[in-house]
Design a protein around this motif. Structure first.
Motif, PDB file in Angstrom:
ATOM      1  N   ALA A  16       0.833  -1.211   0.000  1.00  0.00           N
ATOM      2  CA  ALA A  16       0.000   0.000   0.000  1.00  0.00           C
ATOM      3  C   ALA A  16       0.865   1.257   0.000  1.00  0.00           C
ATOM      4  O   ALA A  16       0.540   2.245  -0.679  1.00  0.00           O
ATOM      5  CB  ALA A  16      -0.931  -0.001   1.208  1.00  0.00           C
ATOM      6  N   TYR A  17       1.965   1.242   0.740  1.00  0.00           N
ATOM      7  CA  TYR A  17       2.859   2.397   0.762  1.00  0.00           C
ATOM      8  C   TYR A  17       3.351   2.742  -0.647  1.00  0.00           C
ATOM      9  O   TYR A  17       3.529   3.906  -0.988  1.00  0.00           O
ATOM     10  CB  TYR A  17       4.067   2.115   1.659  1.00  0.00           C
ATOM     11  CG  TYR A  17       3.765   1.970   3.132  1.00  0.00           C
ATOM     12  CD1 TYR A  17       2.691   2.630   3.728  1.00  0.00           C
ATOM     13  CD2 TYR A  17       4.571   1.176   3.951  1.00  0.00           C
ATOM     14  CE1 TYR A  17       2.433   2.495   5.081  1.00  0.00           C
ATOM     15  CE2 TYR A  17       4.326   1.048   5.301  1.00  0.00           C
ATOM     16  CZ  TYR A  17       3.255   1.702   5.869  1.00  0.00           C
ATOM     17  OH  TYR A  17       2.994   1.572   7.208  1.00  0.00           O
ATOM     18  N   LYS A  18       3.575   1.720  -1.451  1.00  0.00           N
ATOM     19  CA  LYS A  18       4.112   1.930  -2.802  1.00  0.00           C
ATOM     20  C   LYS A  18       3.088   2.555  -3.750  1.00  0.00           C
ATOM     21  O   LYS A  18       3.439   2.963  -4.864  1.00  0.00           O
ATOM     22  CB  LYS A  18       4.604   0.599  -3.367  1.00  0.00           C
ATOM     23  CG  LYS A  18       5.801   0.022  -2.613  1.00  0.00           C
ATOM     24  CD  LYS A  18       6.231  -1.323  -3.180  1.00  0.00           C
ATOM     25  CE  LYS A  18       7.412  -1.888  -2.390  1.00  0.00           C
ATOM     26  NZ  LYS A  18       7.844  -3.218  -2.901  1.00  0.00           N
ATOM     27  N   LYS A  19       1.849   2.630  -3.309  1.00  0.00           N
ATOM     28  CA  LYS A  19       0.798   3.233  -4.137  1.00  0.00           C
ATOM     29  C   LYS A  19       0.721   4.751  -3.949  1.00  0.00           C
ATOM     30  O   LYS A  19      -0.150   5.405  -4.521  1.00  0.00           O
ATOM     31  CB  LYS A  19      -0.563   2.619  -3.792  1.00  0.00           C
ATOM     32  CG  LYS A  19      -0.647   1.109  -4.028  1.00  0.00           C
ATOM     33  CD  LYS A  19      -0.500   0.764  -5.493  1.00  0.00           C
ATOM     34  CE  LYS A  19      -0.556  -0.730  -5.730  1.00  0.00           C
ATOM     35  NZ  LYS A  19      -0.421  -1.078  -7.167  1.00  0.00           N
ATOM     36  N   GLN A  20       1.627   5.324  -3.179  1.00  0.00           N
ATOM     37  CA  GLN A  20       1.538   6.743  -2.868  1.00  0.00           C
ATOM     38  C   GLN A  20       1.549   7.646  -4.102  1.00  0.00           C
ATOM     39  O   GLN A  20       0.801   8.632  -4.139  1.00  0.00           O
ATOM     40  CB  GLN A  20       2.643   7.160  -1.895  1.00  0.00           C
ATOM     41  CG  GLN A  20       2.365   8.491  -1.217  1.00  0.00           C
ATOM     42  CD  GLN A  20       3.238   8.733  -0.007  1.00  0.00           C
ATOM     43  OE1 GLN A  20       4.243   8.061   0.186  1.00  0.00           O
ATOM     44  NE2 GLN A  20       2.860   9.691   0.823  1.00  0.00           N
TER      45      GLN A  20
END
Length: 355
Positions: free
Chosen positions: A198-202
């Motif tokens: 999810a962090y990489k979807k920033q």
């Protein structure tokens, strides 16, 4: 010129969002034994659960009620703390458990609800981020969220910690009933990794936040278990950005509520932690055809919806994906608020006591 490229100063909210994968790993390590058992003390002989909470904790409670029913096969329902206090009498038969969820352990209406429940002699259990708080000391059973101090007013790490503790509690009741929970436990061990995804979807989230910052109304919809996330998303957007956001079960939204989409600058978000149903596809298609709002699907990739945005997490386990989606909606609220130059840590007029 240098200032244009300077990194923005991290808020407490952003810092706490990015602490979650580590915190949830710690919770798993604390409450799951080496032989995949849940090490939480609970009462026995429970056949009905009522969960009492407010705010983000209530959104967690709705999600927890679904898990108690689907995993532990125990009837469960939720009620707002303030609404609970208005009731003249409450269920108090043998085998009933009241669960109180509060981040700080000092939420006034939730603590008052606990006092009321105890007058009827029922079993009580609290899920809280503050050990030795008022609710901790007053409850018969306690589950610590282990999230650490949360300094931003918007609940982020305390919310996902509550979600995970609720999941573990449902698994514990299932375990006590002789239900095989090995596969569930094996799955939830992947939650920290899903949060990292999810962090990489920033970057995608920032694009959506830029769009929302120019919108007057945001409708967050979902079906089934995902509705708790829709409620949390609308709350997060409202309290950090001051954008008018509301939530609805998609099927119910079709009964008159969708007339709001006649307003200009309104968008619809659909949250999905599992495969999309035929009914949802049909409803979203009707909305697009008749009102043509921008639509964003968060959670699953789908070509069956005419969406403007789609933020997907590669995970085929709804129980795990829920946590990744929770982080995405937190980041969306954060990025939208920052685009609008809001103080995300101390929204105007809001206070909180979470330690």
């Amino acid at each position: 010129m240098f200032g244009l490229f300077a990194k923005r100063k991290k808020t407490y909210m952003e810092t706490e969002i990015f602490e979650q994968s580590k915190i949830l790993q710690g919770i798993l390590d604390t409450y799951i034994t080496k032989d995949y058992k849940i090490n939480i003390e609970t009462p026995t002989g429970i056949h009905r659960i009522i969960i009492v909470a407010s705010g983000s904790s209530y959104n967690c409670a709705r999600y927890a009620a679904e898990l108690f029913a689907s995993i532990a096969k125990i009837e469960a329902s939720t009620i707002y703390s303030s609404e609970f206090l208005l009731k003249e009498t409450i269920g108090h038969e043998e085998g009933i458990l009241y669960i109180f969820i509060t981040q700080s352990g000092e939420t006034t209406d939730t603590n008052s609800a606990l006092e009321k429940a105890k007058e009827f002699g029922v079993n009580t259990l609290c899920i809280t981020n503050k050990e030795n708080s008022t609710i901790w000391n007053a409850s018969d059973y306690q589950v610590a969220c282990l999230a650490g101090e949360e300094r931003s007013i918007a609940a982020t790490k305390s919310f996902t910690s509550q979600l995970l503790c609720s999941t573990l509690l449902a698994l514990k009741f299932a375990q006590d009933k002789g239900i095989d929970i090995y596969n569930y436990v094996s799955d939830i061990k992947n939650i920290p990794g899903c949060i990292e995804l999810a962090y990489k979807k920033q970057p995608q989230i920032k694009q959506l936040a830029r769009f929302i910052s120019k919108i007057n109304n945001v409708i967050v919809t979902a079906d089934g278990q995902s509705y708790s996330l829709a409620k949390e998303a609308s709350l997060k957007i409202k309290e950090t950005s001051y954008v008018n956001a509301s939530s609805a079960i998609l099927g119910e939204y079709m009964h008159g509520h969708l007339a709001v989409l006649n307003n200009r600058k309104t968008m619809l978000i659909y949250i999905l932690n599992d495969n999309i149903s035929y009914t949802a596809i049909k409803n979203l298609d009707n909305i697009k055809t008749n009102y043509n709002p921008p639509i964003c699907v968060i959670g699953n990739r789908t070509s069956q919806v005419r969406s403007t945005f789609n933020i997907n997490i590669e995970c085929d386990k709804p129980l795990v994906k829920t946590f990744g989606i929770a982080v995405i909606i937190q980041l969306l609220a954060l990025e939208t608020a920052l685009r609008l130059h809001r103080n995300v840590d101390k929204p105007h007029g809001l206070n909180k006591v979470v330690k």
